[in-house]
Design an enzyme around this catalytic site. Structure first.
Site, PDB file in Angstrom:
ATOM      1  N   TRP A 156      66.066  35.093  58.277  1.00 41.51           N
ATOM      2  CA  TRP A 156      65.142  35.862  57.436  1.00 41.51           C
ATOM      3  C   TRP A 156      64.735  37.210  58.027  1.00 41.51           C
ATOM      4  CZ3 TRP A 156      61.308  36.378  60.827  1.00 41.51           C
ATOM      5  CH2 TRP A 156      61.012  35.305  61.677  1.00 41.51           C
ATOM      6  N   ASN A 157      65.185  37.530  59.234  1.00 45.86           N
ATOM      7  CA  ASN A 157      64.604  38.737  59.850  1.00 45.86           C
ATOM      8  C   ASN A 157      65.295  40.037  59.430  1.00 45.86           C
ATOM      9  OD1 ASN A 157      66.859  37.936  61.332  1.00 45.86           O
ATOM     10  ND2 ASN A 157      66.082  38.848  63.214  1.00 45.86           N
ATOM     11  N   LYS A 180      74.496  31.997  51.608  1.00 44.19           N
ATOM     12  CA  LYS A 180      73.159  31.438  51.374  1.00 44.19           C
ATOM     13  C   LYS A 180      72.143  32.192  52.221  1.00 44.19           C
ATOM     14  CE  LYS A 180      70.718  28.173  53.232  1.00 44.19           C
ATOM     15  NZ  LYS A 180      69.369  28.762  53.165  1.00 44.19           N
ATOM     16  N   VAL A 234      68.839  28.269  67.581  1.00 47.23           N
ATOM     17  CA  VAL A 234      69.805  27.521  68.399  1.00 47.23           C
ATOM     18  C   VAL A 234      69.910  26.078  67.902  1.00 47.23           C
ATOM     19  CG1 VAL A 234      70.283  26.643  70.720  1.00 47.23           C
ATOM     20  CG2 VAL A 234      69.400  28.970  70.418  1.00 47.23           C
ATOM     21  N   GLU A 254      75.495  33.154  65.610  1.00 47.68           N
ATOM     22  CA  GLU A 254      74.595  34.193  66.138  1.00 47.68           C
ATOM     23  C   GLU A 254      73.214  33.563  66.231  1.00 47.68           C
ATOM     24  OE1 GLU A 254      75.493  37.067  67.211  1.00 47.68           O
ATOM     25  OE2 GLU A 254      77.520  37.229  66.410  1.00 47.68           O
ATOM     26  N   GLY A 256      69.546  32.313  68.816  1.00 51.37           N
ATOM     27  CA  GLY A 256      68.337  32.896  69.389  1.00 51.37           C
ATOM     28  C   GLY A 256      68.492  33.393  70.821  1.00 51.37           C
ATOM     29  N   CYS A 288      66.239  39.044  67.129  1.00 51.83           N
ATOM     30  CA  CYS A 288      66.840  38.025  68.006  1.00 51.83           C
ATOM     31  C   CYS A 288      67.070  38.533  69.421  1.00 51.83           C
ATOM     32  CB  CYS A 288      68.147  37.537  67.412  1.00 51.83           C
ATOM     33  SG  CYS A 288      69.262  38.880  66.975  1.00 51.83           S
ATOM     34  N   GLU A 470      80.093  39.591  66.217  1.00 50.57           N
ATOM     35  CA  GLU A 470      80.141  40.336  64.965  1.00 50.57           C
ATOM     36  C   GLU A 470      80.323  41.803  65.315  1.00 50.57           C
ATOM     37  OE1 GLU A 470      76.452  39.127  62.957  1.00 50.57           O
ATOM     38  OE2 GLU A 470      77.618  37.697  61.784  1.00 50.57           O
TER      39      GLU A 470
HETATM   40  P1  NDP Z   1      66.951  28.775  61.025  1.00 50.27           P
HETATM   41  O1  NDP Z   1      67.914  28.194  61.991  1.00 50.27           O
HETATM   42  O2  NDP Z   1      65.721  28.029  60.704  1.00 50.27           O
HETATM   43  O3  NDP Z   1      67.664  29.064  59.624  1.00 50.27           O
HETATM   44  C1  NDP Z   1      68.810  29.892  59.525  1.00 50.27           C
HETATM   45  C2  NDP Z   1      69.513  29.604  58.222  1.00 50.27           C
HETATM   46  O4  NDP Z   1      70.085  28.310  58.269  1.00 50.27           O
HETATM   47  C3  NDP Z   1      68.595  29.597  57.017  1.00 50.27           C
HETATM   48  O5  NDP Z   1      69.281  30.147  55.915  1.00 50.27           O
HETATM   49  C4  NDP Z   1      68.325  28.133  56.835  1.00 50.27           C
HETATM   50  O6  NDP Z   1      67.921  27.825  55.546  1.00 50.27           O
HETATM   51  C5  NDP Z   1      69.695  27.561  57.146  1.00 50.27           C
HETATM   52  N1  NDP Z   1      69.741  26.153  57.499  1.00 50.27           N
HETATM   53  C6  NDP Z   1      68.747  25.344  57.928  1.00 50.27           C
HETATM   54  N2  NDP Z   1      69.233  24.099  58.182  1.00 50.27           N
HETATM   55  C7  NDP Z   1      70.567  24.133  57.914  1.00 50.27           C
HETATM   56  C8  NDP Z   1      71.628  23.176  57.989  1.00 50.27           C
HETATM   57  N3  NDP Z   1      71.426  21.928  58.394  1.00 50.27           N
HETATM   58  N4  NDP Z   1      72.870  23.566  57.639  1.00 50.27           N
HETATM   59  C9  NDP Z   1      73.119  24.828  57.257  1.00 50.27           C
HETATM   60  N5  NDP Z   1      72.143  25.791  57.159  1.00 50.27           N
HETATM   61  C10 NDP Z   1      70.898  25.441  57.488  1.00 50.27           C
HETATM   62  O7  NDP Z   1      66.627  30.233  61.598  1.00 50.27           O
HETATM   63  P2  NDP Z   1      65.526  31.254  61.070  1.00 50.27           P
HETATM   64  O8  NDP Z   1      65.778  31.563  59.635  1.00 50.27           O
HETATM   65  O9  NDP Z   1      64.182  30.773  61.480  1.00 50.27           O
HETATM   66  O10 NDP Z   1      65.902  32.569  61.875  1.00 50.27           O
HETATM   67  C11 NDP Z   1      65.340  32.906  63.087  1.00 50.27           C
HETATM   68  C12 NDP Z   1      66.316  32.625  64.205  1.00 50.27           C
HETATM   69  O11 NDP Z   1      67.506  33.369  63.981  1.00 50.27           O
HETATM   70  C13 NDP Z   1      65.805  33.047  65.569  1.00 50.27           C
HETATM   71  O12 NDP Z   1      66.080  32.037  66.498  1.00 50.27           O
HETATM   72  C14 NDP Z   1      66.630  34.271  65.883  1.00 50.27           C
HETATM   73  O13 NDP Z   1      66.786  34.498  67.263  1.00 50.27           O
HETATM   74  C15 NDP Z   1      67.924  33.972  65.198  1.00 50.27           C
HETATM   75  N6  NDP Z   1      68.668  35.187  64.920  1.00 50.27           N
HETATM   76  C16 NDP Z   1      69.809  35.451  65.640  1.00 50.27           C
HETATM   77  C17 NDP Z   1      70.502  36.641  65.456  1.00 50.27           C
HETATM   78  C18 NDP Z   1      71.730  36.953  66.244  1.00 50.27           C
HETATM   79  O14 NDP Z   1      72.485  37.841  65.837  1.00 50.27           O
HETATM   80  N7  NDP Z   1      72.012  36.287  67.345  1.00 50.27           N
HETATM   81  C19 NDP Z   1      70.040  37.643  64.484  1.00 50.27           C
HETATM   82  C20 NDP Z   1      68.867  37.247  63.761  1.00 50.27           C
HETATM   83  C21 NDP Z   1      68.206  36.063  63.982  1.00 50.27           C
HETATM   84  P3  NDP Z   1      66.361  27.965  55.134  1.00 50.27           P
HETATM   85  O15 NDP Z   1      65.739  29.019  55.937  1.00 50.27           O
HETATM   86  O16 NDP Z   1      66.473  28.377  53.742  1.00 50.27           O
HETATM   87  O17 NDP Z   1      65.776  26.636  55.415  1.00 50.27           O
END
Ligand code: NDP
Length: 500
Positions: A156-157, A180, A234, A254, A256, A288, A470
């Site tokens: 979401w960020n 998604k 993660v 990608e 945390g 992140c 990426e």
């Molecule tokens: P989440 O892991 O909670 O969610 C990420 C996505 O995965 C959402 O769309 C979520 O859906 C979906 N999801 C949840 N459960 C499942 C599953 N079992 N199977 C498939 N998809 C699933 O992360 P956040 O949205 O809270 O994002 C923040 C995190 O992302 C931080 O840890 C941050 O560091 C990391 N991040 C990493 C980046 C990188 O490039 N390394 C860049 C940006 C963020 P829903 O939210 O709709 O439940």
């Protein structure tokens, strides 16, 4: 294209596809004031299957379209993204709570740049294979083949930027995508689908489904999905990668971080404070790669803290469309509670010194925003490596300052984590900076700056922060598979069987 905040349904086969009301819905919320924006209808399993089927039917034609023609279409999408930059930025601001001063200059711009980069790359031979003469009578050639239908799952960020960083190389390489978005920030997805469509991307090449974890799980485990590109936490990434491994799917993860920024003894306190600000408070700390563990030589700690406190005066929370606002709310109520929990823990349990900030809302917040998810930018000092605020990813505007005595000690402590997304160093002696960078265990590193991630630069985490990269040339390789062909031209195939 009209920009409107209407209810959203799955988007596949080139149009929105109403979900049955029994599938349920959730609301997109404006984090600056807590007001709902619109309803998003969950994509039930049948809709996700139909989105995948629409991508499967689009794949044969899209994958056999010459790369230069695909590139021409994608370049039209780049032009549209730039034409509608401010409209899209307004939507991202409403959905994420990031100030318009950020979304209008970073989020869409960096997404469009990546699409332009990959379109240009495939148009200029980026998908060419290699060939070589094996012996006078035989040659080998290789080709880079698209994978098929791929799943993109976003956090979401940086919603539209993540959607573009995934879909750009995916589509440029000839694949189709079912994407998604996070349920917290879904608004960009249909607009991006509309932009691709207006640019001439055929129906079914880019599709959108909505929902929380179950929708993501159904999508990524579907047998027709060839690759999962995931951005998120993660813990979620481990589950998704585990499920993908069961189906022998390609993955890019990608995830945390808890990245270290090492200030070297010869650094100017003012420059170090500038880099630390950039590494912690941009996007209200919801980045992140943020450098949340700031290692400072004990001798420089006081001047560094003074410079930091001075710069904190320039963090301005307020109306997100005011050009002077550079600090927004957190993205959701649940995330606000999580970040507040860490700040409380830092004060009450960890025993760190609160240099500035805290759990309250920023001072002077206008009355109409007080119902939003605001918190103060916070700096803890006198931190130690064992504290929860130093070990765990907070994903909010919370900096931890850690004093050190020897550079080797700082490097060792910086690496003492299971995560390895990013790292950085600030110093005047560039040789010393390089020597420290060489020893840091992270996939993305910066010297005397933080956070810039241009399209040409491959980015991805080490250790538990991810798998693959990426962007950059390597980013394209993540969306193709190799085929090697050996051609025998002698006319006689000598084998042991000939003698039988
Ligand atoms: P989440 O892991 O909670 O969610 C990420 C996505 O995965 C959402 O769309 C979520 O859906 C979906 N999801 C949840 N459960 C499942 C599953 N079992 N199977 C498939 N998809 C699933 O992360 P956040 O949205 O809270 O994002 C923040 C995190 O992302 C931080 O840890 C941050 O560091 C990391 N991040 C990493 C980046 C990188 O490039 N390394 C860049 C940006 C963020 P829903 O939210 O709709 O439940």
């Amino acid at each position: 294209m009209g920009f409107r905040d209407i209810d959203r349904h799955s988007f596949y086969a080139g149009k929105p596809q109403p979900s049955p009301t029994s599938a349920g819905h959730f609301e997109s919320i404006d984090p600056s004031n807590g007001n709902p924006i619109c309803k998003i209808f969950n994509s039930p399993p049948q809709a996700i299957d139909a989105a995948i089927a629409s991508a499967q039917s689009a794949f044969p034609s899209w994958s056999s379209t010459p790369p230069i023609e695909r590139a021409r279409i994608l370049q039209r999408a780049v032009a549209l993204l730039r034409e509608y930059n401010d409209d899209l930025a307004r939507i991202e601001t409403l959905d994420t709570g990031k100030p318009f001063s950020e979304t209008s200059t970073v989020d869409i711009v960096t997404g469009a740049d990546v699409l332009e980069y990959f379109a240009s790359l495939v148009a200029s031979g980026g998908l060419n294979g290699e060939s070589f003469r094996l012996r006078p009578s035989a040659s080998v050639y290789t080709s880079k083949e698209p994978l098929g239908v791929c799943a993109g799952i976003g956090a979401w960020n940086y919603p539209i930027q993540i959607a573009l960083w995934k879909s750009a190389p995916c589509l440029a390489a000839g694949n189709c995508m079912v994407y998604k978005p996070s349920e917290f920030t879904p608004l960009h997805a249909e607009y991006l689908a509309g932009i691709y469509q207006k640019a001439g991307v055929p129906d079914g090449v880019f599709n959108v489904v909505y929902g929380a974890g179950e929708a993501g799980s159904h999508l990524t485990q579907h047998p027709a999905i060839a690759k999962v590109s995931f951005t998120g936490q993660v813990s979620t990434g481990m589950r998704v990668a585990g499920a993908a491994a069961g189906g022998m799917k390609y993955v890019t993860m990608e995830l945390g971080g808890k990245s270290p920024l090492i200030v070297l003894p010869d650094a100017a306190a003012d420059t170090a404070a500038d880099v630390a600000m950039l590494a912690n408070f941009f996007s209200t700390g919801q980045v992140c790669t943020n450098g949340t563990r700031v290692f400072v030589p004990r001798s420089l700690k006081k001047p560094f803290e003074r410079a930091l406190l001075d710069k904190m005066q320039h963090v301005r929370a307020g109306d997100l469309f005011d050009p002077a606002t550079n600090f927004g709310p957190l993205s959701s109520r649940s995330h606000l509670e999580k970040v507040r929990g860490y700040v409380r823990r830092g004060i009450e349990e960890d025993g760190a010194t609160l240099l500035c900030g805290g759990v309250e809302q920023p001072a002077n917040l206008p009355a109409h925003l007080k119902s939003g998810y605001w918190i103060r930018p916070t700096v803890f000092t006198d931190c130690t490596d064992e504290m929860a605020i130093v070990r765990e990813e907070i994903f909010g505007p919370v900096m931890a300052v850690l004093a050190y005595d020897e550079v080797d000690e700082a490097v060792r402590r910086a690496n003492a984590t299971e995560l390895g997304l990013a790292a950085g160093v600030v110093g005047r002696d560039i040789d010393a900076c390089h020597s420290v960078i060489a020893r840091l265990e992270a996939g993305i590193t910066w010297v005397n700056t933080w956070g810039e991630s241009p399209a040409e630069m491959a980015v991805g985490g080490w250790k538990k922060s991810g798998v693959g990269v990426e962007n950059g040339r390597k980013g394209l390789e993540a969306w193709v598979r190799n085929k090697s062909t050996l051609v025998e031209m002698s006319g006689s195939v000598a084998t042991v069987f000939a003698k039988l």
